[in-house]
Design an enzyme around this catalytic site. Structure first.
Site, mmCIF file in Angstrom:
data_model
loop_
_atom_site.group_PDB
_atom_site.id
_atom_site.type_symbol
_atom_site.label_atom_id
_atom_site.label_comp_id
_atom_site.label_asym_id
_atom_site.label_seq_id
_atom_site.Cartn_x
_atom_site.Cartn_y
_atom_site.Cartn_z
ATOM 1 N N GLY A 31 0.845 -0.800 0.471
ATOM 2 C CA GLY A 31 -0.270 -0.059 0.063
ATOM 3 C C GLY A 31 1.036 1.236 -0.392
ATOM 4 N N THR A 38 3.771 0.155 4.188
ATOM 5 C CA THR A 38 3.387 -0.876 4.860
ATOM 6 C C THR A 38 4.305 -2.228 3.865
ATOM 7 O OG1 THR A 38 1.347 -0.622 5.916
ATOM 8 C CG2 THR A 38 2.183 -2.423 5.360
ATOM 9 N N ASP A 146 -6.668 2.818 17.089
ATOM 10 C CA ASP A 146 -6.980 2.179 15.751
ATOM 11 C C ASP A 146 -8.303 1.123 15.585
ATOM 12 O OD1 ASP A 146 -7.956 2.960 12.935
ATOM 13 O OD2 ASP A 146 -6.023 3.082 12.398
#
EC number: 2.7.11.1
Length: 1706
Positions: A31, A38, A146
């Site tokens: 990504g 990542t 998150d």
């Protein structure tokens, strides 16, 4: 500012990784997030990791504090939260920060949209895990920050992980600037917002603050809603702002799509705008237990899965080579826990208690009969009946007969699996099934794969149909081509059961069979394994039925508009098109199944065809009447011509179901003629099946009345056949026929036919039992045998009207009537007929109903036979019954001849052209007669054994084991080719073979015993005869003369007296031959350089008699010659043979045979006379000559003197002191086992000048072989002599076993065998070992260990025959005794258990219990045997004569010599030793620690005064289970008498019923906790003759006893209690009284005990005089830990104390 930022260049990531993370490689970007990039990479071990990289573009900003705080949080939850994946590595450099965690393929977001979709049960399981995970994190003070579906990882077994903890991200975000939210949280650019609304604040209120648990609860609620709705996410950023401001976003209306109200309320509570109204994660778990989340999640499944899959293992991945074993153990654990009869939580969860009684539908094989199923599962019958009754009640059959056993049909078996289950079963399957499926493709063992498939069958019953087809079926299909046939069979059965229970399908599965299943199953038609094809034949009918069902369901979906047509132009529903597609699909399916069925019907294996016959009904339903007639019936008729009677039997068993579909007309035209001819089938089981089919067809009214009458006439005579099954089946036909007629027809038709066979009038037949009582009984077997002989032997008989040689054409073929008259008979030879049955209507030849004896016409010959039958008890008036059986006798005989001819013809087809050349030249291979010496062979075979011979697992028959295997010179042999033709070597004729082999005996008179010996050994391969080896044999080329008695077959039968494998076999008296004079023997011995050759005694080996050789009984000899010049030998290496070729296959085979023969060789040396065979001589106090010493005559009984004559001290036990002492069989020396790993052999030496002076000399010593990398040897813990030989076996603490042949006089030893006990833990040392001789002559060793393992070894091959675990609840094994022939072993334990172990089958046969710890056991000899005046050679374990050590002629006054120079030998009666070894009386020494204060005792400390050790001996007869005598010392009267009490062994099979001490199970640490006393009670039996030595007197046993913890030894004389005395303390005062009579119990109570006296005037010589200073203090006494008794030259008691010192007492 902007210009400055634009000048900062982002570095290349591969450069960063190479410089700062060199241990990772192969990066792949996952990504392009703005905040964290990542990458997926691999470490050096090959494991995938995920790395998040933050590039620090401003070097002046330090990230160390943030990363350190994150590292502390991750370390806090690492390995402590099963549902969390923390970062395993954090790194901060000047250029970037790195976060590393394990890589998991799928996250929750991907899994929601991936087929097969998650079921509701799986979703709830994931929700439960997430709540547990966040609850554990909050409890440890860690918040996530998150939580979203992308940050929740899902494994293939549905285990959920919280990942990517984000406490470093800002807690509060500006509500008027979405850029910050997009930069930090919207990494996927989905605009999905799971952030709690309170985290959005005005810009003026932005300030650093910690995360709160309520924020994570809100985010988790959003994930739950997304998981359950399966559509769009719950909130976008704008919708969240609207929800926060109480805007137009209606959350309740969105959540109403969730059907479960409790789940709605839980999510609404988690998404409350007010953080204070949200509960904690733990509170939600407790509040919604039993509503949203089932109780089994809390109680069983969650903890079980943690222990099973080890979720923390993701942080430390296993090695790749351990993955298969890891997955295999996971499968095996689940299988053991779920399968009944386990009573754990998982088993109770998956099975309703007591519902199945250990039997489940997954264990019902589809291709076995009901009887086979009942035999394999004894509890299955009641279970099957209960399920069958339940299903019948559901179907409306209320009047089902109770107790009957219906035949299992495939449809019934299908319905068994469809039993309704409760909710717990559904959740258990939803959790455990993904674990099984995720590992099924990674296991590599057959057992694990089969266990996995069994689990799939169990668990798949509780899931929906869509999951069965979409989730389970693809995994099972991968095993259809497995390398193991059992796995393929299990996979096929699993698939069949899986699809058979499907009732509804999704549109995607409409064409499952045509496009997926049948193409992959087609290879089963040509599988190499017949069992696999048979399984497919049994499954195919069920698969065909389900395929038709799927086709109908697909048609319903088309009609409903759910399933579209293949052509795109058909947009609307067109019923005509749908009907056309249905017919096309139906036709394609029928063609596919027809092709498979045709292939299986014509299969070459009868097993396959029988399997298909057992399931004909579903196939007939599938094909319909017309196709069944054309396809199935045409093939089935040919089955009756097969020689396999089971196939014919299966045909008639299945004919009833087939007849329903083909109709009465086909039955009359095709089936009935075949059934009539089968009435004379030679196999009784076929006749029983035919009669059963007749009964069924009559009940179904498929025959006309006249046909039923004719059948009844044929069946009635069969009630007299002497077979209970045939009679029962015939009565069933009669009963069915009687019930099929109305009352008028019964009286007018049936009753007249029955009346001649009834013993009395019967008004009505309402049961089979009643009919059986009134009808004529069966004839006896002798009468039936006479009747058969009458037919076979009578020549001119009027009774047997038809020609006995009439062929099958003698059967009347008529299309007009069923029972026609006999037509012209045509004679044909039976061998010309290939068919057993014809396919037309037939009638039995000459069938005439006779109802009275007067109708018989008997000739003179017939009258003789009739008189014989009358004498057997048959009444004259009943001879007509036998006359009606004439046709049955004749036709069965004819049919049997025809079947036998077909079988022989099939064999002849294999050799159609017997005279055709095969172009194969037979070759005879000889072993080289020049063999290396025995010592070199022993070393060579020892080296080769581990490398090659042990890897050969060749099974031998019992007779093969009787053949000699010692190395010997070999000459020519015959060779049999593959077709049974014996060929002779052309270059060496049998008349040229002559050998001279002599042996010098060691007897005193110098007599030489020689004989002939077979030089051939039959191997497993019938094509070649190989030699058996004897290391001490050699061919004499100078005097080529030897005997060669041959048998009728031309082979040589051998009996090797040097062979240890032939100990228990008997020579026939007429076959024992002795040849060659002693002079020739002496000459040959000199030429052989001292090598003694084995006596070659030719005889037949008796496999039944187990007595030993008593002596030489014949001295006849036969001679033949051999020309050794004609033998071609190879001289390259030890494995020499006459083969000169280079074929690697032949060379490997020869090497294998050589290595196998060498490995099985165990030359233990000559047997010696056992010391107990002679009387105990007294100690000599005066000087006598050596000559006079040989003539010592005992005038009175021996009694201990109480004098210590010698002491051996090698240091304490830590320094190598003595642990155990053992005496050689003839008492010529004794062996000590040291803690330093050294075995020492000692001899007593006395001076001729000073007779009373004695010293010990260490003649030889050796240590166990060290293993690689070990500096010190392990302690030798136990040992034993192998029979009456000098071969000694010892074992060390690590389980290393070595067998040495000791030659003490020459100070040499030879290692003849070595090995290691497998899987022996260092703490599990050997506690006892015992050797015995097996029936075939091989030596076996039984070893027991501390952790109650019993290991059974073959000493010759040094391989483990069996290794079993004794019940741990019985305590630790302490001692073992083994019976002669190795039939049984008796094991004693620390908790007083006597376990009788069957060595043949490896099972526990019987058990006794006594309230004391068992310390030692000895198998007592038969003391009733008397001495004989006849000299005898008592055979040892190699059947050689007893070796008598010659006396020394030295008369030097200053010389010293071994004491064994004078050993008086008292001969025994014939086979006395063998009979003694056959005794079953065992002496058991025991001890118990009496605890007066009920306090525990530390065995390392001194025993307190409140504790006293009591001990004793019990003589116990194992065969009778009775106690003979008991001796007790210091026994408390409050204690239970130590008499063994029988205990049933059934309790050992149930874990919960075997808690002896308490109600809890006990582990290994509890083995020695009940009767442990500080020291064991030591005992040793002593045998002496009663009265004077002259004459024939009996021997009596004395017992040398050392009580538990006592420093003194005591002699117990059970025959004369008053003669009992002390050995080491002559000043002791004690009394011994009889307290019981049945059995006699003697109790000894010591009144005074002094210290052991010093040496009684004699010097105390030591092993080494230099070690005198290391002697322990004489005043310091230590408990006795071992004792032995030395018979020669006079009685010596050997005592080993706890300090490691060895003392010798007279």
């Amino acid at each position: 500012m902007g210009i400055q930022l634009s000048t900062i260049q982002t570095p290349q990531f591969h450069e960063l990784f190479e410089e700062e993370l060199p241990e990772y490689h192969n990066e792949r970007s996952l990504g392009d997030s703005h905040f964290l990039r990542t990458f997926r990479m691999q470490d050096r071990k090959g494991y995938d990791v995920l790395i998040k990289v933050f590039v620090n573009k401003l070097p002046e900003i330090s990230l160390s504090s943030i990363v350190n705080l994150l590292k502390e949080e991750q370390e806090n939850i690492s390995y402590r939260v099963p549902n969390a994946v923390p970062y395993i590595k954090t790194l901060v450099t000047l250029r970037a920060a790195y976060l590393v965690r394990p890589y998991v393929t799928h996250n929750l977001y991907d899994r929601i949209s991936t087929r097969p979709f998650l079921e509701l049960t799986e979703k709830k399981w994931i929700m439960f895990q997430l709540l547990k995970g966040i609850s554990d994190c909050h409890r440890l003070g860690v918040c996530h920050g998150d939580i979203k579906s992308e940050n929740i990882l899902i494994t293939s077994w549905n285990w959920a992980y919280l990942s990517d903890f984000s406490s470093f991200k800002p807690t509060y975000l500006p509500e008027d600037n979405p850029a910050d939210y997009g930069y930090f949280f919207d990494t996927s650019s989905r605009r999905v917002c799971n952030i709690a609304p309170e985290r959005f604040v005005p810009a003026s209120q932005l300030q650093p603050a910690p995360l709160s648990p309520a924020m994570d609860i809100f985010s988790l609620g959003c994930v739950f809603a997304e998981l359950l709705l399966e559509e769009s996410p719950l909130f976008t950023l704008s919708q969240l702002f609207s929800y926060k401001a109480h805007g137009s976003y209606d959350l309740q209306s969105v959540l109403e799509q969730i059907e479960d109200k409790s789940t709605q309320n839980m999510i609404l509570s988690m998404l409350d705008r007010d953080p204070s109204q949200r509960l904690s994660a733990d509170a939600y778990l407790q509040k919604y237990r039993g509503t949203v989340f089932p109780a089994c999640f809390y109680d069983t499944l969650y903890d079980y899965c943690i222990g099973l899959v080890d979720p923390s293992g993701i942080l430390s991945a296993k090695q790749p080579n351990d993955a298969c074993s890891l997955y295999g153990s996971r499968i095996d654990d689940i299988y053991r826990d779920i399968m009944p009869p386990n009573n754990n939580d998982i088993s109770n969860l998956m099975h309703t208690p007591h519902e199945y009684n250990g039997i489940d539908s997954y264990s019902v094989p589809l291709f076995t009969t009901l009887d086979e199923f009942y035999n394999k599962n004894p509890a299955a019958k009641n279970w099957y009946l209960r399920l069958y009754n339940t299903m019948q009640e559901k179907k409306g059959f209320e009047d089902k007969e109770q107790g009957s056993t219906p035949a299992p049909s495939p449809s019934v078996i299908e319905d068994i699996s469809s039993i309704e289950t409760d909710e717990n079963h559904l959740y258990g399957a939803a959790v455990l099934l993904p674990i099984v499926l995720s590992t099924i493709r990674h296991v590599n063992t057959r057992e694990s794969k089969i266990n996995a498939l069994s689990l799939v069958q169990i668990l798949s019953r509780n899931i929906c149909d869509e999951s069965k087809l979409d989730t389970v079926l693809p995994f099972v299909m991968t095993l259809l081509r497995d390398q193991y046939a059992d796995v393929r069979i299990s996979a096929l059965i699993t698939i069949t059961r899986l699809v058979s229970n499907v009732t509804s399908i999704a549109p995607i599965n409409a064409f499952l069979f045509q496009e997926y299943l049948f193409p992959d199953l087609q290879h089963f038609l040509f599988d190499m394994n017949s069992r696999t094809r048979a399984t497919y034949a049994s499954c195919l009918p069920i698969l065909a039925k389900q395929a038709s069902k799927f086709l109908n369901l697909a048609q319903s979906l088309r009609n409903a508009g759910i399933l579209s047509f293949p052509e795109s132009e058909y947009e609307n529903i067109n019923h005509g098109k749908a009907e056309l597609l249905f017919e096309t699909g139906r036709h394609d399916l029928v063609v596919t199944v027809e092709r498979h069925v045709s292939t299986l019907l014509a299969d070459s294996s009868s097993i396959v065809r029988r399997s298909l016959l057992n399931a004909l009904a579903p196939l007939c339903v599938f094909f319909g009447k017309a196709k069944s007639n054309d396809l199935i019936l045409s093939h089935l008729i040919t089955y009756l011509n097969d020689t396999d009677w089971m196939l014919r039997c299966a045909f008639f068993e299945s004919i009833t179901g087939l007849s329903i579909f083909i109709g009465p007309r086909s039955v009359d035209e095709y089936i009935l003629p075949l059934m009539l001819q089968a009435l004379v089938d030679p196999e009784p089981a076929v006749l029983e099946s035919v009669l059963g089919s007749f009964s069924g067809l009559i009940e179904l009214h498929l025959f006309e009345k006249l046909v039923v009458v004719d059948i009844l006439q044929l069946v009635l005579p069969l009630v007299a056949v002497p077979n209970a099954y045939i009679r029962r089946a015939a009565l069933s036909v009669i009963y069915s026929a009687y019930q099929s007629f109305d009352d008028i027809d019964r009286d007018c038709i049936v009753t007249p036919l029955l009346r001649p066979y009834l013993m009395s009038n019967l008004c009505d037949i309402n049961s089979l039992e009643k009919l059986d009582q009134f009808i004529l009984p069966m004839v006896s077997d002798s009468v039936w045998s006479t009747l058969t002989r009458w037919y076979e032997e009578s020549e001119n008989s009027s009774f047997w009207k038809c020609d006995k040689d009439a062929s099958y054409s003698s059967l009347d073929v008529s299309n007009d009537s069923l029972l026609g008259r006999t037509k012209n008979l045509q004679k044909r030879e039976i061998m010309h007929h290939a068919e057993v049955y014809t396919h037309k209507k037939i009638s039995l030849t000459g069938h005439v109903i006779i109802t009275s004896t007067e109708m018989l016409e008997l000739s003179e010959d017939d009258q003789k036979w009739a008189d014989i039958i009358k004498e057997m008890g048959v009444d004259v008036k009943h001879l007509w019954v036998l006359a009606n059986l004439r046709d049955y006798v004749k036709k069965t005989k004819i049919n049997l001849n025809g079947i036998n001819y077909k079988r022989q013809s099939g064999l002849r087809e294999l050799n159609t052209y017997p005279n055709a050349p095969l172009h194969i030249l037979p070759e005879t291979i000889f072993w080289n007669p020049e063999r290396p010496p025995s010592s070199s062979i022993a070393n060579e075979t020892f080296l080769d054994r581990n490398s090659y011979a042990e890897s050969i697992q060749t099974s031998r028959s019992y007779n093969d084991d009787l053949i000699a295997r010692d190395p010997i010179a070999y000459v020519g042999t015959d060779m049999t080719n593959a077709f049974g033709t014996t060929t002779k070597p052309k270059d060496v004729s049998q008349s040229d073979i002559k050998v001279d082999i002599n042996r010098e005996s060691n007897s005193d008179n110098g007599e030489t015993i020689t004989g002939t010996h077979d030089v051939y050994r039959q191997t497993d391969n019938p094509e070649i005869k190989l030699p058996s080896d004897t290391a001490s044999s050699k061919v004499d080329t100078h005097n080529p003369t030897v005997t060669q008695p041959t048998d009728d077959t031309g082979g040589l039968n051998s009996y090797n007296t040097e062979n240890p494998l032939l100990t228990n076999n008997t020579l026939e008296p007429s076959s024992v031959e002795a040849i060659v004079s002693s002079k020739d023997s002496d000459k040959h011995a000199k030429e052989s350089k001292g090598k003694s050759l084995a006596p070659l005694i030719s005889s037949r080996v008796s496999t039944n008699d187990t007595t030993n050789v008593a002596g030489i009984r014949s001295q006849r000899s036969f001679t033949t010659h051999i020309d050794l010049k004609k033998l071609t030998t190879r001289q390259n290496g030890a494995k020499k043979s006459s083969y000169t070729g280079t074929n690697p296959c032949v060379l490997n085979y020869l090497n294998k045979i050589y290595a196998e023969a060498a490995a099985s060789t165990l030359n233990v040396g000559a047997a010696v006379s056992p010391s107990w065979a002679s009387n105990i001589p007294l100690r000599r106090r005066t000087k006598v000559s050596a000559k006079a010493a040989n003539k010592i005559v005992q005038t009175h009984e021996w009694h201990p003197e109480g004098s210590r004559v010698a002491q051996i001290y090698l240091g304490s036990l830590l320094d190598g002191g003595t642990k155990k002492v053992l005496v050689s069989p003839d008492s010529s020396f004794f062996v000590t086992l040291g803690s330093d790993g050294v075995v020492r052999a000692w001899q007593l030496v006395e001076s001729v000048r000073h007779i009373s002076t004695m010293r010990c000399e260490c003649r030889l010593s050796y240590g166990h072989t060290r293993r690689n990398g070990e500096r010190n040897r392990f302690s030798v813990v136990n040992g034993c002599f192998l029979g009456n030989t000098y071969a000694f076996a010892s074992v060390t603490q690590d389980g290393s076993v070595e067998v040495h042949r000791l030659d003490v006089n020459n100070q040499r030893h030879t290692l003849i065998s070595a090995g290691r006990i497998p899987n022996l833990d260092f703490s599990d040392s050997v506690t006892s070992m015992e050797a015995s001789t097996f029936h075939d002559g091989s030596i076996r060793l039984v070893v027991v260990t501390k952790w109650s393992r019993i290991v059974y070894l073959d000493v010759g091959m040094m391989r483990v025959l069996s290794s079993d675990q004794l019940p741990l609840q019985c305590g630790s094994a302490t001692s073992v005794v083994v019976s002669e022939g190795c039939n049984w072993a008796l094991i004693g334990t620390t908790k007083g258990w006597l376990l009788l172990w069957d060595l043949r089958f490896g099972t526990l046969s019987c058990s006794w219990h006594m309230p004391a710890r068992i310390d030692q056991m000895h198998l007592l000899l038969d003391v009733t045997k008397k001495r004989s005046n006849v000299n005898e050679y008592t055979s040892g374990n190699n059947n050689s004569p007893v070796t008598k050590v010659p006396g020394s002629s030295s008369t030097s006054s200053s010389s010293t010599q071994p004491i064994n120079s004078t050993i008086p030998i008292n001969p025994l009666e014939n086979h006395g030793m063998l009979n003694s070894f056959g005794s079953t009386t065992v002496s058991i020494s025991f001890s118990v620690l009496t605890n007066l204060d009920n306090k525990e005792v530390n065995l390392e400390d001194a025993v307190p005064a409140s504790h006293r050790s009591a001990s004793g001996i019990v003589n116990f007869d194992v065969e009778k289970g009775k106690t003979e005598e008991v001796f007790l010392e210091n026994w408390n009267s409050s204690l239970t008498s130590p008499i063994p009490v029988s205990v049933g062994i059934d309790a050992f099979n149930e874990k919960k019923k075997f808690d002896i001490d308490s109600g809890n199970d006990m582990g290994l640490r509890d083995l020695n906790t009940k009767f442990d006393s500080p020291w064991p009670c030591i005992s040793s039996p002593i045998y002496r003759y009663r009265g004077p030595s002259a004459g024939s007197v009996e021997r009596e046993p004395l017992f040398l006893i050392a009580a538990s913890g006592s420093p003194h030894a005591f002699i117990w004389n059970p025959h004369n209690v008053s003669a009992s005395s002390s050995v080491t303390n002559d000043s002791e005062s004690s009394k011994l009284s009889l307290i019981h009579n049945k059995p006699p119990i003697y109790q000894k109570v010591s009144e005074q005990q002094n210290v052991r006296p010093k040496s009684s005037g004699v010097s105390r010589p030591l092993l080494f005089l230099q070690q005198q200073k290391n002697l322990p203090s004489e005043n310091r006494l230590h408990p006795i830990v071992d004792m032995a008794f030395l018979y020669q030259p006079y009685a010596i008691v050997l005592i080993v104390d706890a300090f490691g010192s060895l003392e010798l007492w007279t």
